[in-house]
Design a protein around this motif. Structure first.
Motif, PDB file in Angstrom:
ATOM      1  N   VAL A 102      -2.639 -37.663  34.866  1.00 15.66           N
ATOM      2  CA  VAL A 102      -3.254 -36.786  36.227  1.00 15.66           C
ATOM      3  C   VAL A 102      -2.873 -38.104  37.076  1.00 15.66           C
ATOM      4  N   GLN A 105       0.743 -36.375  38.343  1.00 18.09           N
ATOM      5  CA  GLN A 105       1.646 -35.077  38.266  1.00 18.09           C
ATOM      6  C   GLN A 105       1.303 -34.914  40.088  1.00 18.09           C
ATOM      7  N   PRO A 106       2.073 -34.480  40.522  1.00 20.19           N
ATOM      8  CA  PRO A 106       2.977 -33.674  41.782  1.00 20.19           C
ATOM      9  C   PRO A 106       1.357 -33.349  42.167  1.00 20.19           C
ATOM     10  N   LEU A 107       0.368 -33.438  43.070  1.00 22.24           N
ATOM     11  CA  LEU A 107      -0.292 -32.370  43.643  1.00 22.24           C
ATOM     12  C   LEU A 107       0.254 -30.894  44.089  1.00 22.24           C
ATOM     13  N   ALA A 108       1.095 -30.607  44.347  1.00 23.53           N
ATOM     14  CA  ALA A 108       1.632 -29.477  44.113  1.00 23.53           C
ATOM     15  C   ALA A 108       1.562 -28.536  42.732  1.00 23.53           C
ATOM     16  N   ASP A 109       1.918 -29.088  42.208  1.00 24.27           N
ATOM     17  CA  ASP A 109       1.806 -28.860  40.293  1.00 24.27           C
ATOM     18  C   ASP A 109       0.059 -28.181  40.430  1.00 24.27           C
ATOM     19  N   TYR A 110      -1.465 -29.083  40.972  1.00 21.84           N
ATOM     20  CA  TYR A 110      -2.503 -28.142  41.119  1.00 21.84           C
ATOM     21  C   TYR A 110      -2.517 -26.911  42.031  1.00 21.84           C
ATOM     22  N   GLU A 111      -1.991 -27.386  42.614  1.00 24.75           N
ATOM     23  CA  GLU A 111      -1.635 -25.558  43.596  1.00 24.75           C
ATOM     24  C   GLU A 111      -1.435 -24.722  43.357  1.00 24.75           C
ATOM     25  N   ALA A 157      -3.337 -29.869  35.371  1.00 22.33           N
ATOM     26  CA  ALA A 157      -3.373 -28.914  36.462  1.00 22.33           C
ATOM     27  C   ALA A 157      -3.110 -27.820  35.626  1.00 22.33           C
TER      28      ALA A 157
END
Length: 251
Positions: A102, A105-111, A157
């Motif tokens: 967590v 992990q890049p925020l783009a992966d959650y998106e 993610a």
């Protein structure tokens, strides 16, 4: 007793992938016509289409980014023009990414996971379910994962997206059930497939599975075919694990 899907049309997102290709073939073996969705791998999608046609059903490939409303709308138009309105949806596509903690992990992966799990299913529902309502028959099947229950390190993610998907599909099951449309989720474990053969590296995983082995992509396709059929016409709102007992949904 046999699974008979003659007269039905199934649209499988990610139909050219490791699980998708077997779902397409299995639904075709049951008599369903199939629309094979792909994002980038056109040649693999065409191979799935060719295999389905050899089974005596109608089949086509269709390209789309299932996270974009305009693409999903275009996909509906193309499928409608060639094969008609799908009454079986199998939402299998998901964006792949590198797993880490967590904190890293890049925020783009959650998106990306939100878009390819939650929005993917929302867009498919908004675009294809109205025709099912008119027909008063439909099957909406989302491919989830055992990871949604495990919540293991590095899965955040993926788990966030799949748990969000679970919430959407449980609500959808309540909203459209009166139209005789079922909504269910199939949750694979770590399955053996053409791209992921069994190996000694999987031994620690198998040691924790009650059946002491990994399942296959065919095990997933078998459940999808069952849920798509009239044999499952009173099953809805379910998250069904296909993991050899590795995860057990509780009551």
């Amino acid at each position: 007793m046999q699974i008979d899907l003659q007269g039905h049309l199934a649209l499988i997102t990610g139909g050219s992938g490791q699980l998708g290709r077997v779902m397409c073939r299995t639904l075709a073996e049951c008599g369903a016509n199939v629309a094979v969705h792909y994002h980038r791998d056109e040649s693999s999608a065409q191979a799935v289409v060719d295999a389905a046609r050899q089974l005596g059903v109608q089949a086509m490939k269709v390209q789309a980014d299932v996270t974009q409303a305009a693409d999903v709308e275009r996909m509906r138009s193309e499928v409608q023009d060639e094969l008609g309105a799908p009454d079986i949806l199998v939402n299998n596509a998901v964006i792949q990414y590198a797993w880490t903690t967590v904190l890293e992990q890049p925020l783009a992966d959650y998106e990306s996971q939100f878009r390819s799990t939650v929005l993917h299913n929302v867009l498919m529902a908004q675009t294809f379910v109205p025709a099912m309502i008119e027909r008063r028959w439909g099957r909406f099947i989302g491919i989830n994962t055992e990871c949604a229950m495990q919540a293991a390190p590095s899965q955040s993610a993926y788990v966030a997206g799949k748990r969000g998907m679970d919430g959407v599909l449980r609500v959808l099951a309540r909203e459209i059930g009166e139209h005789q449309i079922t909504v269910n989720q199939v949750a694979p474990g770590w399955m053996i497939s053409q791209d992921h053969p069994d190996s000694e590296a999987a031994d620690p995983y198998k040691a924790g599975v009650p059946l002491r082995r990994r399942g296959t992509d065919q095990d997933i396709a078998n459940l999808v075919a069952y849920l798509a059929s009239d044999l499952a016409n009173f099953i809805s709102g379910q998250y069904i694990s296909v993991s050899g007992g590795n995860v057990m949904p509780t009551i």
